[in-house]
Write an enzyme that holds these catalytic residues in place. Structure first.
Site, mmCIF file in Angstrom:
data_model
loop_
_atom_site.group_PDB
_atom_site.id
_atom_site.type_symbol
_atom_site.label_atom_id
_atom_site.label_comp_id
_atom_site.label_asym_id
_atom_site.label_seq_id
_atom_site.Cartn_x
_atom_site.Cartn_y
_atom_site.Cartn_z
ATOM 1 C CE1 TYR A 53 -4.223 -1.552 -0.126
ATOM 2 C CE2 TYR A 53 -3.054 -3.206 1.170
ATOM 3 C CZ TYR A 53 -4.138 -2.831 0.391
ATOM 4 O OH TYR A 53 -5.144 -3.738 0.125
ATOM 5 C CG ASP A 89 -8.099 6.840 -7.041
ATOM 6 O OD1 ASP A 89 -8.800 7.866 -7.149
ATOM 7 O OD2 ASP A 89 -8.321 5.806 -7.716
ATOM 8 C CG HIS A 104 -14.509 -0.520 -1.319
ATOM 9 N ND1 HIS A 104 -14.639 -0.865 -2.652
ATOM 10 C CD2 HIS A 104 -15.608 -1.031 -0.705
ATOM 11 C CE1 HIS A 104 -15.755 -1.558 -2.825
ATOM 12 N NE2 HIS A 104 -16.360 -1.662 -1.671
ATOM 13 N N GLY A 170 -17.216 2.921 -14.844
ATOM 14 C CA GLY A 170 -15.939 2.272 -14.583
ATOM 15 C C GLY A 170 -15.995 1.122 -13.614
ATOM 16 C CB SER A 172 -17.138 -5.313 -13.663
ATOM 17 O OG SER A 172 -16.661 -5.623 -12.363
ATOM 18 C CB ALA A 214 -13.950 6.368 -17.544
#
Length: 228
Positions: A53, A89, A104, A170, A172, A214
């Site tokens: 990370y 991000d 998340h 963006g 699925s 996107a």
């Protein structure tokens, strides 16, 4: 002003150079995703997870928002835009989006490995061994791993229930519970999906699917929304 609620996923960040594990057969930057994104992986090898990370955080800081992020900001002139993102991000924020909910977690934050409610903003890219929270436990990435609850899910559902327009971009729609958020939108509101994947099943009748990247999809959608 109409409320435009956006559910964004990794496909938005991919065009800025941030790789996703779902494009690599379950590997994320060469690692089995369960090694670096699960409580079991953390217990097995904290040094590996921490370094992974740290590198993702460093990579993120070298990337820039793309046109899809920028168009979402531009739409704030005409809509009340609320973004619910599965991405960890900060590209939505760096583009200028004012209302972003991270389902998340966030790479720019750390949390206690003892108490997930203890969350701290990072002013650097690295969490080191020995960096501890106020209760003395090691800091870990502020990321919701597989098998962990999604603490902001109820807040996301509440936002979705108030949408006048819903955009999925963006993603699925394979990661749950995030994928179920669309099920909580008001019936018959317009829903737009921007994703090059065509293998979606049981899509709502009131959904329009743009099989585009996107950035290309957002250029089209901007014209649709502003001229409809």
């Amino acid at each position: 002003m109409e409320k435009l609620v956006v559910l964004s996923g990794a496909g938005v960040s991919a065009e800025s150079g941030i790789k996703t594990f779902r494009d690599s057969g379950g590997l994320w930057e060469g690692h089995d995703v369960m090694e670096v994104a699960s409580p079991e992986g953390w217990r097995k090898n904290q040094d590996l997870v921490q370094d992974f990370y740290n590198q993702r955080r460093k990579q993120m800081l070298e990337c820039q928002p793309n046109l899809a992020h920028q168009i979402l900001v531009e739409l704030e002139d005409n809509f009340d835009v609320q973004i619910i993102t599965q991405n960890v991000d900060d590209l939505h924020e760096r583009a200028g989006s004012k209302n972003v909910l991270h389902l998340h977690g966030e790479l720019r934050k750390a949390q206690s490995s003892l108490d997930p409610n203890l969350v701290y903003a990072l002013d650097h890219w690295e969490i080191k061994k020995g960096d501890k929270c106020e209760r003395g436990s090691q800091l870990r990435p502020n990321v919701v791993w597989f098998g962990e609850p999604v603490p902001k899910m109820l807040e996301a559902i509440d936002i979705a229930q108030k949408a006048d327009i819903f955009l999925i971009i963006g993603t699925s729609l394979q990661v749950y519970p995030a994928a179920s958020i669309v099920d909580y939108t008001p019936s018959n509101i317009p829903i737009y999906l921007i994703d090059p994947n065509s293998s979606f099943h049981s899509l709502p009748k009131n959904l329009t699917h743009f099989q585009k990247s996107a950035t290309e999809g957002m250029k089209i959608l901007k014209e649709v929304l502003l001229w409809s």
